[in-house]
Design an enzyme around this catalytic site. Structure first.
Site, PDB file in Angstrom:
ATOM      1  N   ARG A   1       3.173 -29.032  -6.503  1.00 55.98           N
ATOM      2  CA  ARG A   1       2.757 -29.660  -7.838  1.00 55.98           C
ATOM      3  C   ARG A   1       1.316 -30.267  -8.022  1.00 55.98           C
ATOM      4  NH1 ARG A   1       8.400 -32.482  -7.448  1.00 55.98           N
ATOM      5  NH2 ARG A   1       7.521 -32.797  -5.340  1.00 55.98           N
TER       6      ARG A   1
ATOM      7  N   GLY B   1      -0.153  13.921  -3.836  1.00 53.93           N
ATOM      8  CA  GLY B   1      -1.519  13.672  -3.815  1.00 53.93           C
ATOM      9  C   GLY B   1      -1.964  12.574  -4.639  1.00 53.93           C
TER      10      GLY B   1
ATOM     11  N   LEU C   1       3.739  12.449   0.821  1.00 54.23           N
ATOM     12  CA  LEU C   1       4.546  13.375   1.708  1.00 54.23           C
ATOM     13  C   LEU C   1       3.387  14.235   2.383  1.00 54.23           C
ATOM     14  CD1 LEU C   1       7.331  14.256   2.388  1.00 54.23           C
ATOM     15  CD2 LEU C   1       6.895  15.983   0.173  1.00 54.23           C
TER      16      LEU C   1
ATOM     17  N   ASP D   1       0.945  -1.237  -0.018  1.00 55.81           N
ATOM     18  CA  ASP D   1       0.041  -0.002  -0.074  1.00 55.81           C
ATOM     19  C   ASP D   1       0.773   1.295  -0.121  1.00 55.81           C
ATOM     20  OD1 ASP D   1      -2.048  -1.804  -0.037  1.00 55.81           O
ATOM     21  OD2 ASP D   1      -2.527  -1.732   2.345  1.00 55.81           O
TER      22      ASP D   1
ATOM     23  N   GLN E   1       1.968  -6.099  -3.081  1.00 57.35           N
ATOM     24  CA  GLN E   1       2.415  -6.160  -1.670  1.00 57.35           C
ATOM     25  C   GLN E   1       3.903  -5.277  -1.623  1.00 57.35           C
ATOM     26  OE1 GLN E   1       1.487  -9.673  -3.350  1.00 57.35           O
ATOM     27  NE2 GLN E   1      -0.606  -8.503  -2.810  1.00 57.35           N
TER      28      GLN E   1
ATOM     29  N   LYS F   1       1.992   2.162  -5.167  1.00 58.34           N
ATOM     30  CA  LYS F   1       2.413   1.292  -6.474  1.00 58.34           C
ATOM     31  C   LYS F   1       1.503   1.688  -7.546  1.00 58.34           C
ATOM     32  CE  LYS F   1       2.221  -2.608  -4.344  1.00 58.34           C
ATOM     33  NZ  LYS F   1       2.258  -2.416  -2.953  1.00 58.34           N
TER      34      LYS F   1
ATOM     35  N   LYS G   1      -0.767   4.104  -8.055  1.00 55.16           N
ATOM     36  CA  LYS G   1      -0.524   5.378  -8.591  1.00 55.16           C
ATOM     37  C   LYS G   1       0.572   5.937  -9.505  1.00 55.16           C
ATOM     38  CE  LYS G   1       0.346  10.303  -7.941  1.00 55.16           C
ATOM     39  NZ  LYS G   1       0.257  11.626  -7.611  1.00 55.16           N
TER      40      LYS G   1
ATOM     41  N   GLY H   1     -10.797  -3.340   3.365  1.00 60.48           N
ATOM     42  CA  GLY H   1     -11.376  -2.196   4.060  1.00 60.48           C
ATOM     43  C   GLY H   1     -10.965  -2.155   5.496  1.00 60.48           C
ATOM     44  N   ARG H   2     -10.014  -3.000   5.852  1.00 62.73           N
ATOM     45  CA  ARG H   2      -9.475  -3.136   7.438  1.00 62.73           C
ATOM     46  C   ARG H   2      -8.777  -1.820   7.476  1.00 62.73           C
ATOM     47  NH1 ARG H   2      -6.313  -8.593   7.611  1.00 62.73           N
ATOM     48  NH2 ARG H   2      -5.741  -7.890   5.510  1.00 62.73           N
TER      49      ARG H   2
ATOM     50  N   GLY I   1      -4.481  -4.441  -3.814  1.00 60.43           N
ATOM     51  CA  GLY I   1      -5.734  -3.469  -4.251  1.00 60.43           C
ATOM     52  C   GLY I   1      -4.721  -2.058  -4.447  1.00 60.43           C
ATOM     53  N   HIS I   2      -4.639  -1.740  -5.715  1.00 61.41           N
ATOM     54  CA  HIS I   2      -3.981  -0.828  -6.052  1.00 61.41           C
ATOM     55  C   HIS I   2      -4.945   0.338  -6.660  1.00 61.41           C
ATOM     56  CE1 HIS I   2      -0.536  -3.461  -7.276  1.00 61.41           C
ATOM     57  NE2 HIS I   2      -0.903  -3.542  -5.956  1.00 61.41           N
TER      58      HIS I   2
HETATM   59  P1  GDP Z   1      -0.732   0.285  -3.476  1.00 63.92           P
HETATM   60  O1  GDP Z   1      -1.387  -1.112  -3.132  1.00 63.92           O
HETATM   61  O2  GDP Z   1       0.663   0.297  -3.442  1.00 63.92           O
HETATM   62  O3  GDP Z   1      -1.009   0.628  -5.171  1.00 63.92           O
HETATM   63  O4  GDP Z   1      -1.219   1.477  -2.707  1.00 63.92           O
HETATM   64  P2  GDP Z   1      -3.063   1.803  -2.404  1.00 63.92           P
HETATM   65  O5  GDP Z   1      -3.726   2.015  -3.295  1.00 63.92           O
HETATM   66  O6  GDP Z   1      -3.419   0.446  -1.632  1.00 63.92           O
HETATM   67  O7  GDP Z   1      -2.774   2.623  -1.234  1.00 63.92           O
HETATM   68  C1  GDP Z   1      -2.334   4.113  -1.522  1.00 63.92           C
HETATM   69  C2  GDP Z   1      -3.330   5.140  -1.431  1.00 63.92           C
HETATM   70  O8  GDP Z   1      -2.714   6.262  -1.250  1.00 63.92           O
HETATM   71  C3  GDP Z   1      -4.480   4.935  -2.560  1.00 63.92           C
HETATM   72  O9  GDP Z   1      -5.725   5.572  -1.901  1.00 63.92           O
HETATM   73  C4  GDP Z   1      -3.685   6.205  -3.443  1.00 63.92           C
HETATM   74  O10 GDP Z   1      -4.651   6.992  -3.936  1.00 63.92           O
HETATM   75  C5  GDP Z   1      -3.324   7.277  -2.207  1.00 63.92           C
HETATM   76  N1  GDP Z   1      -1.834   8.016  -2.777  1.00 63.92           N
HETATM   77  C6  GDP Z   1      -1.146   7.533  -3.423  1.00 63.92           C
HETATM   78  N2  GDP Z   1      -0.065   8.721  -3.537  1.00 63.92           N
HETATM   79  C7  GDP Z   1      -0.654   9.614  -2.666  1.00 63.92           C
HETATM   80  C8  GDP Z   1      -0.206  10.713  -2.477  1.00 63.92           C
HETATM   81  O11 GDP Z   1       1.065  11.153  -2.704  1.00 63.92           O
HETATM   82  N3  GDP Z   1      -1.057  11.467  -1.515  1.00 63.92           N
HETATM   83  C9  GDP Z   1      -2.163  11.290  -1.004  1.00 63.92           C
HETATM   84  N4  GDP Z   1      -2.631  11.955  -0.278  1.00 63.92           N
HETATM   85  N5  GDP Z   1      -2.561   9.959  -1.532  1.00 63.92           N
HETATM   86  C10 GDP Z   1      -1.787   9.037  -2.161  1.00 63.92           C
HETATM   87  P1  IMO Z   2      -0.971  -4.288  -2.308  1.00 62.58           P
HETATM   88  O1  IMO Z   2      -0.373  -4.692  -3.486  1.00 62.58           O
HETATM   89  C1  IMO Z   2      -1.039  -4.522   2.124  1.00 62.58           C
HETATM   90  C2  IMO Z   2      -1.068  -8.571   3.650  1.00 62.58           C
HETATM   91  C3  IMO Z   2      -2.303  -9.201   4.637  1.00 62.58           C
HETATM   92  C4  IMO Z   2      -1.683 -10.223   5.370  1.00 62.58           C
HETATM   93  C5  IMO Z   2      -0.488 -10.769   4.546  1.00 62.58           C
HETATM   94  C6  IMO Z   2      -0.835 -12.000   4.053  1.00 62.58           C
HETATM   95  O2  IMO Z   2      -2.222  -3.478  -2.206  1.00 62.58           O
HETATM   96  O3  IMO Z   2       0.250  -3.437  -1.640  1.00 62.58           O
HETATM   97  P2  IMO Z   2      -2.479 -12.871   2.120  1.00 62.58           P
HETATM   98  O4  IMO Z   2      -3.749 -12.578   1.738  1.00 62.58           O
HETATM   99  O5  IMO Z   2      -1.501 -12.134   0.876  1.00 62.58           O
HETATM  100  O6  IMO Z   2      -1.791 -14.266   2.130  1.00 62.58           O
HETATM  101  O7  IMO Z   2      -2.239 -11.981   3.356  1.00 62.58           O
HETATM  102  O8  IMO Z   2      -0.164  -9.986   3.507  1.00 62.58           O
HETATM  103  N1  IMO Z   2      -1.339  -7.985   2.348  1.00 62.58           N
HETATM  104  C7  IMO Z   2      -1.157  -6.879   1.830  1.00 62.58           C
HETATM  105  N2  IMO Z   2      -0.846  -5.819   2.646  1.00 62.58           N
HETATM  106  N3  IMO Z   2      -1.041  -4.611   0.801  1.00 62.58           N
HETATM  107  C8  IMO Z   2      -1.230  -5.640   0.173  1.00 62.58           C
HETATM  108  O9  IMO Z   2      -1.262  -5.514  -1.362  1.00 62.58           O
HETATM  109  C9  IMO Z   2      -1.347  -6.921   0.577  1.00 62.58           C
HETATM  110  N4  IMO Z   2      -1.600  -8.094   0.101  1.00 62.58           N
HETATM  111  C10 IMO Z   2      -1.576  -8.842   1.278  1.00 62.58           C
HETATM  112  O10 IMO Z   2      -2.902  -8.140   5.197  1.00 62.58           O
HETATM  113  O11 IMO Z   2      -1.189  -9.352   6.463  1.00 62.58           O
HETATM  114 MG    MG Z   3      -2.920  -1.712  -1.933  1.00 58.60          MG
END
Ligand code: GDP
Ligand code: IMO
Ligand code: MG
Length: 425
Positions: free
Chosen positions: A140, A412, A329, A13, A221, A16, A18, A299-300, A40-41
């Protein structure tokens, strides 16, 4: 021509999605190489918010080829739902999506068994069946995408696997067994809907590299969730680090040009497991609220903490980052004093290298340096010179400590809320 790998440097999270979305503009192909719909990107384009789970984030740009590589574990039902959602928003999928023949499929019994396993020993997984699917792959016993094209093979694999799984469900967990015919019929239906996307992905990607295309490899991840190099056993079940690109796509390490580490300006983690710099008071809650730190898949609420340079130096080492992108930032705006973890103290020892021992990770105390915060807002700033001086100092401190250039700074959610100091493409 360039091949660029995007890797999460923390526990996922980092933003990535963005950064991939931003860099896709200059790319021809975007490839996922590990993980599944546990990812979840989030990508914000204009007023629209998209959450990509399996399909590479590049799909939001017209005409870019998006490939799901062999290292991914694919839930056909999840994928079909994602395709439907994207198509309803006018995104062209059929012309641009490709799926590796040899990527493994998540089956209903993977989800059922994980549901039960989590009750006995909690990792805090996303319950998407990721771990059990990779378990079958390594043992396997896995069902692969290509098996959808051969009903007899599919049937025999389901029969053999259910024999074991149903035994476990009934006798170990006291849960209901699953119906073989129902799963078979369901997967034959998925085959019909998905077969048009199936290809020899390794051939396609390598040809694209040979013909000089720009290719982005989108990690899911983060490094500290890597099955080998993360905080085991509180990890995901794939190699999330840059090395995963080679096994997860069939591309030689010799063909990788750049590896960009995505670093959130602070740290978050979802699920169980050690987190030395976690902020447990109200500031953690404030950051969670301001940063919208709630899981994009489950959603956690995400646990929030200070930036951890011990973990990040480990990420630099095992990935070989050629550059870094700092995200979010703006979420640190207005915090009076910002802490950065520069070492861990465990009993009487100071540790600078990320420990392998869970015991140490769980019981060490972070050693912090305190940097002055900034009152001004950084939100939406596009030029480095316009950033508040103290935020520049914060970035410089990170760059000097990690000895890797910060090439991108995100300020942002939106596409254009970004500072490019040095483009990786
Ligand atoms: P990912 O899994 O690495 O793609 O990241 P997620 O999408 O799960 O979580 C990143 C969250 O931060 C998303 O809601 C993005 O829209 C948001 N985001 C990314 N870059 C920025 C930033 O520079 N500023 C703010 N405020 N939000 C950002
Ligand atoms: P993105 O790509 C954050 C975490 C889960 C749990 C552990 C194992 O959005 O960054 P799993 O279901 O993969 O066996 O769970 O990994 N986890 C993540 N945490 N971002 C993710 O993906 C994650 N994918 C799995 O919360 O702790
Ligand atoms: Mg994510």
């Amino acid at each position: 021509m360039a091949t660029v790998v995007i890797i999460g440097a923390q526990w996922g999270d980092e933003g990535k999605g963005k950064i991939v979305d931003f860099l896709t503009e200059k790319c021809d192909y975007v490839v996922r190489f590990q993980g599944g719909c546990n990812a979840g990107h989030t990508v914000v384009v204009g007023n629209e918010k998209y959450i990509l789970h399996l399909i590479p984030s590049g799909i939001l740009h017209k005409g870019k080829k998006c490939i799901i590589g062999n290292g991914v574990v694919l839930d056909p039902l999840g994928l079909l739902k994602e395709i439907e959602t994207l198509m309803s928003k006018g995104i062209d999928i059929d012309e641009n999506l490709y799926i590796a023949k040899h990527c493994h499929l998540i089956m209903p019994y993977h989800i059922a068994i994980e549901e039960q396993a989590e009750k006995k020993k909690k990792i805090g997984t996303t319950k998407k069946g990721i771990g059990p699917c990779y378990t079958d792959k390594i043992a396997r016993n896995g069902v692969r995408m290509v098996d959808l094209l051969y009903p007899e093979v599919l049937r025999s694999k389901i029969t053999a696997n259910l024999e074991i799984i149903n035994f476990l469900l009934k006798n170990l967990y006291g849960a209901n067994p699953l119906d073989e015919q129902q799963i078979f019929t369901q997967y034959i239906d998925y085959a019909e809907k998905l077969k048009k996307y199936i290809i020899d992905a390794d051939v396609l990607i390598n040809k694209a590299i040979e013909s000089g295309k720009n290719i982005l490899f989108e990690g899911a991840q983060g490094t500290l969730l890597d099955i080998d190099h993360g905080t085991y056993p509180y990890v995901t079940s794939s190699n999330t680090i840059a090395g995963g690109v080679c096994t997860g796509t069939g591309v030689s390490p010799k063909k990788i040009d750049k590896i960009i580490g995505i670093v959130k300006a602070y740290t978050t983690r979802v699920g169980e497991g050690p987190f030395p710099t976690e902020i447990k008071d109200s500031l953690g809650e404030d950051i969670r609220k301001k940063g919208g730190e709630y899981g994009a898949t489950t959603g956690r609420p995400r646990r929030c903490g200070w930036l951890d340079l011990v973990g990040l130096k480990h990420a630099v080492r095992v990935n070989g980052f050629t550059g870094i992108a700092i995200t979010k930032l703006d979420i640190l705006d207005g915090i009076e004093k910002i802490k950065v973890c520069v070492g861990y103290k465990y009993r009487n020892t100071i540790l600078e290298d990320f420990p392998k021992e869970l015991e140490i990770l769980q019981n060490c105390t972070p050693i912090y340096e305190e940097l002055p915060g900034w009152k001004e807002t950084t939100a939406g700033i596009k030029d480095y010179e316009n950033l508040p001086k103290n935020s520049q100092k914060y970035l410089q401190f990170i760059e000097d400590s990690l000895k890797v250039k910060i090439q991108i700074i995100s300020t942002g959610q939106k596409r254009d809320e970004i500072i490019i100091k040095e483009s990786p493409l």
